[in-house]
Write an enzyme that holds these catalytic residues in place. Structure first.
Site: not given
Lengths: 570, 184
Positions: A50, A162, A470, A112-113
Site C-alpha cells: 500500500e 465496510k 549519503m 480483526f484488522q
C-alpha cells in the site's frame, strides 16, 4: 436515485475527474472493489504494497497537476499508507486516499484488522474523515477533493466502514462544499504587492528563490516574466526544480546543503530575496542567523503559517503564486542589473559546481549527465533519497515544467520506483526515468511486478554503490569513516529483473554507460539498469547541517574530518 | 522557552462541532511544541459551533502568531482571535473542597467566601465545597487563604475570555457566505 456506498464512491470519483486509482484489496474495502467492474472508466492498478499505492498516486499527481487517488483496506492496509501520506503532506501533493474500515458496529472493539485510521493519519494528512453515515459519503468525497487540490494542496483520507460501503441510500453529488473554516487566500494584499514592487525597484542584488509552489500553481510564465523584466537571477529549490528553465541565462541552480556554491554565495550577497512558494526548509537555510544576512525578504506563499515560521519576512504576500506574480508583474518596472548579473557569472566561473571530476571510473555524476544527454533533457526524472537524488538534481538540466519528481520534505527512500510508475501512468507519452539508490530500491522493489504486469514503460537506473551512500558520506566526514550499518549486501539486480520478466542490463565500466542507456531507451517497455558506480564518491558542494555558506565544502578534501560526531545534527 | 519574559496569551477560536476536532487541535499543539496553559471549551451562541479559549505561555510574539496560524489551518476552525493585546473580560471558575471539621473552621471559611464573593455550594459533615469565579489572581488568592484549612480537591475550568464592548462574534450566516465565495 439509490446507490450503495461503494457505488457512490465510484461515481463521485468519476465526477471529480479521476481516471486511475492505485490500490490493494482487502476485506474491509471489498465492497468497493467488487463494484469497480461496473465503472470501467476507473482504471485500477494493483500495487504490491500500500505504501506504493500512495507514492504512485503522488507521482501521478505531481506530473499531471491532478489529484492522485489510492485505495487500501483497513488496519495494516491503511497503516501502510502512512509513509506515502506523510511524503505527500510534506511536499504539498494533492491526494485522496480511500480506506476501508471495519463495520460500524465493530469499531472500537479491536476487531480483526481494525485500526483507528483517522487517529493514526491525523498528523500526516491535510484533513481526514471517518464516514459513519452513507448519506454523508458524496459530500465528504466532494470535500476531500476540494481540500486536496485547493489552497496548499495535500493528502486527504476518507475512511469508510465496510457496511457504509454496502448500504443503499439516495445519491446526488453536491455542487458545492460547506467548509466555513476553509478559505484559502488567493490574491496578494494590494498594499503588500506595492511594497514588494518598491523593494524590487530599490534592490541592487535581488535573488528569486522559487519553490514547489511555482510548479503547483503553474506560475512558469509569470515567474519568467518577473525574472526577465526586473533582471533577477532565479534559484530553484529541490522541489522548485523545473519551475524555471535551467538553460535560461538567469538560472542559478539549486540552493542549500548540496546546492551550487555560486547559488549559496549569491544568496549570501543578495540584498533582497523574493521567495515564491517555498518554505525556508533547514536544508535550504542552514543556520538561520547566518542565512542571507544582508537581505530583506519578500515571501510569497499560499499558506499563511509558512510566513514568519522559519525566517523573518519583510513583506509577507499570502496568495497563489500565479496570481500574486501576475499582480506584482504589473507593478514591476523594466530594470537593468548588469553589474549583479556579471557578479553571478563570475561566481559561476570561480565555483564550477556542475563540473564532473575527470575519471575512468563509472562516476554517478557522469551517469546522470549521460542520461540527460541521451534524453535531450526531455525525460521526467523521478528519484529516491540520498546521493543519487542530489546528483540527479545537480547534473540533469531541467527545462520542462514538472519534470523532476522527488521526495524533498520527508526524504522518503523507496519513493522512486512507485512514484515513477505513477508518473508514467499520468504522462504515458513522456519518457520516465527513475534514478534509484541501491538502498531505497530494495525498499519498494516488489513493484517490479506491478510495472511488468501493467506494462508501465519506466527505465529504472539503479546507482549501485553498495552503500547507503549519503549516510556513508556523513560517516566519512563526521564520524572518521566509521561505516556503521551502511555497507549494503545487494542481490544480483539483473537476475532480479529477469525473475520479474523485465529487461535487466548492467554497466561496470565507463565506456558502457552511454550505449547501455541507448539500448534501454530502444526497448519498448520497462528496463532496469544496474549501474555499478564508484562506491565512495561524495556529493559536493556540501554545507554541513546547521552551518552556513562560510562552512561550505566545495570539493573533496583528503583525510577530511570536519567536526566531532557530537556536533553534527540531522 | 525560558526566561522572565514569559507572558500568558489568550487566544479564542470558533470551531465546528465535529468528532475529533479537539484531538486535531491538541495534536497540533503537541507536535509543534506549543504549550497550552489552559483550555476551555463550550457551546457558542451559534448552533454546531463551539468556542474555545486557549491560554498559551510564551516569551515570543512570533510563537503566538504561529499558534494562531496553525490553529487556523485546521479545517474545522472557523475563526481565531488573539486577544493578547485586546481589552478583555477573562474569568475562570473553580470548585474547591475544603476541610471544615469544627464550627470555628466553618465560620472562618464562610468569612473568606464572603470576602471573595464566592459561594458555598455543598456542605458535608467535615468539609465544604466552594464555587469561586474570577481571574486567575483572584482564584490563586482564595486558594492561598483556604490552604490553611486543608484543601481536599480543586477543580478549575481554565480561562474563558471575550473582548469588551463593540465587537460582535462571527455569525454562522457570515461563515456560510465565506464558504461559497471560496475559489480554487
Amino acid at each position: 436515485m439509490k446507490r450503495t456506498g461503494a457505488q457512490i464512491v465510484c461515481e463521485s470519483l468519476i465526477k471529480e475527474g479521476v481516471d486511475v486509482v492505485f490500490g490493494l484489496v482487502g476485506g474491509a474495502i471489498l465492497p468497493l472493489y467488487q463494484t469497480l467492474p461496473e465503472y470501467p472508466q476507473l482504471k485500477h492498478i494493483m500495487v504490491r504494497h500500500e505504501q506504493c499505492a500512495a507514492h504512485a498516486a503522488d507521482g501521478y499527481a505531481r506530473v499531471t497537476g491532478k489529484v492522485g487517488v489510492c485505495f487500501a483496506t483497513s488496519g495494516p492496509g491503511a497503516t501502510n499508507l502512512v509513509t506515502g501520506l506523510a511524503t505527500a503532506l510534506m511536499d504539498s501533493v494533492a491526494m485522496v486516499a480511500i480506506t476501508g474500515q471495519v463495520p460500524r458496529a465493530a469499531i472500537g472493539k479491536d476487531a480483526f484488522q481494525e485500526t483507528d485510521v483517522t487517529g493514526v493519519t491525523l498528523p500526516v494528512t491535510k484533513h481526514n474523515y471517518l464516514v459513519m453515515d452513507p448519506k454523508d459519503l458524496a459530500a465528504t468525497i466532494k470535500e476531500a477533493f476540494h481540500l486536496a487540490r485547493t489552497g496548499r494542496p495535500g493528502p486527504v483520507l476518507v475512511d469508510i466502514p465496510k457496511d457504509v460501503q454496502q448500504e443503499e441510500v439516495d445519491y446526488r453529488y453536491p455542487d458545492s462544499v460547506d467548509l466555513p473554516g476553509y478559505k484559502p487566500h488567493l490574491t496578494g494584499h494590494p498594499t503588500q504587492i506595492k511594497r514588494a514592487a518598491k523593494l524590487i525597484a530599490e534592490a541592487e542584488r535581488p535573488i528569486i528563490l522559487a519553490g514547489h509552489g511555482v510548479i503547483i500553481s503553474k506560475a512558469y510564465a509569470e515567474l519568467k516574466e518577473l525574472a526577465e523584466k526586473a533582471q533577477i537571477p532565479v534559484i530553484t529549490t529541490l522541489l522548485g526544480i523545473s519551475g524555471f528553465p535551467e538553460n535560461h541565462v538567469l538560472s542559478v541552480g539549486m540552493p542549500g546543503m548540496h546546492g551550487m556554491a555560486y547559488a549559496n554565495i549569491a544568496i549570501d550577497r543578495s540584498d533582497l530575496l523574493i521567495a515564491i512558494g517555498m518554505r525556508f526548509d533547514d536544508r535550504v537555510v542552514g543556520r538561520v542567523s547566518d542565512f542571507a544576512p544582508r537581505a530583506k525578504i519578500i515571501h510569497i506563499d499560499i499558506d499563511p503559517a509558512e510566513i514568519g515560521k522559519n525566517v523573518k519576512t519583510t513583506v509577507p504576500l499570502v496568495g497563489d503564486a500565479k496570481r500574486v506574480l501576475a499582480a506584482l508583474n504589473r507593478q514591476v518596472e523594466h530594470q537593468e542589473r548588469g553589474e549583479w548579473i556579471k557578479q553571478i557569472d563570475v561566481l559561476k566561473r570561480e565555483h564550477p559546481s556542475h563540473e564532473i571530476p575527470i575519471s575512468d571510473k563509472v562516476l554517478p555524476q557522469y551517469v546522470v549527465n549521460q542520461i540527460w544527454e541521451a534524453t535531450g533533457g526531455n525525460a521526467i526524472i523521478v528519484t529516491g533519497v540520498g546521493q543519487h537524488q542530489m546528483w540527479a538534481a545537480q547534473h540533469y538540466y531541467y527545462t520542462k515544467p514538472a519534470s523532476f519528481v522527488t521526495s524533498g520534505g520527508l526524504g522518503t527512500m523507496g519513493f522512486e520506483v512507485p512514484a515513477a510508475m505513477g508518473a508514467k501512468v499520468g504522462k504515458p507519452r513522456d519518457e520516465v526515468w527513475a534514478i534509484c539508490g541501491d538502498g531505497g530500491f530494495q525498499m519498494t522493489l516488489q513493484e517490479l511486478a506491478t510495472i511488468v504486469e501493467n506494462k508501465i514503460d519506466v527505465k529504472l537506473a539503479i546507482f549501485n554503490n553498495s552503500f547507503h551512500g549519503m549516510v556513508r558520506q556523513w560517516q566519512e566526514i563526521f564520524y572518521k569513516k566509521s561505516y556503521v550499518a551502511t555497507k549494503l549486501f545487494n542481490p544480483d539486480f539483473v537476475k532480479l529483473a529477469d525473475a520479474y520478466g523485465m529487461t535487466g542490463l548492467r554497466v561496470t565500466n565507463k565506456e558502457e554507460v552511454r550505449p547501455i542507456i541507448d539500448q534501454a531507451r530502444a526497448v519498448k517497455g520497462p528496463v532496469l539498469i544496474d549501474f555499478v558506480v564508484e562506491s565512495e564518491e561524495n556529493v559536493y558542494p556540501m554545507i554541513p547541517a546547521g552551518t552556513s555558506v562560510n562552512e561550505m565544502l566545495e570539493a573533496p578534501l583528503p583525510g577530511l574530518h570536519l567536526v566531532d560526531s557530537k556536533d553534527s545534527s540531522t | 522557552m525560558s526566561g522572565n519574559n514569559v507572558h500568558s496569551h489568550t487566544i479564542t477560536a470558533l470551531v465546528q462541532d465535529r468528532p475529533g476536532v479537539l484531538t486535531r487541535i491538541a495534536s497540533m499543539f503537541r507536535r509543534r511544541g506549543f504549550n497550552i496553559a489552559s483550555l476551555a471549551v463550550g457551546k457558542s451562541e451559534q448552533a454546531q459551533l463551539s468556542r474555545m479559549t486557549f491560554v498559551v505561555d510564551s516569551d515570543s510574539d512570533d510563537i503566538v502568531e504561529q499558534v494562531t496560524k496553525q490553529l487556523h489551518k485546521i479545517i474545522e476552525v472557523v475563526k481565531v482571535s488573539d486577544l493578547s493585546k485586546e481589552d478583555i473580560v477573562a474569568r475562570e471558575l473553580a470548585l474547591v473542597k475544603v476541610r471544615a471539621q469544627t464550627a470555628s473552621a466553618r465560620s472562618e471559611i464562610i468569612q473568606v467566601v464572603e470576602l471573595f464573593r464566592a459561594k458555598i455550594v455543598d456542605v458535608a459533615a467535615d468539609s465544604v465545597a466552594i464555587e469561586v469565579t474570577g481571574d486567575e489572581d483572584k482564584i490563586e488568592s482564595i486558594l492561598t487563604l483556604l490552604r490553611g484549612f486543608g484543601i481536599v480537591e480543586v477543580m478549575r475550568t481554565g480561562r474563558v475570555a471575550m473582548v469588551r464592548g463593540k465587537k460582535a462574534p462571527l455569525k454562522t450566516g457570515e461563515a456560510k457566505s465565506r464558504a461559497s465565495t471560496r475559489g480554487g
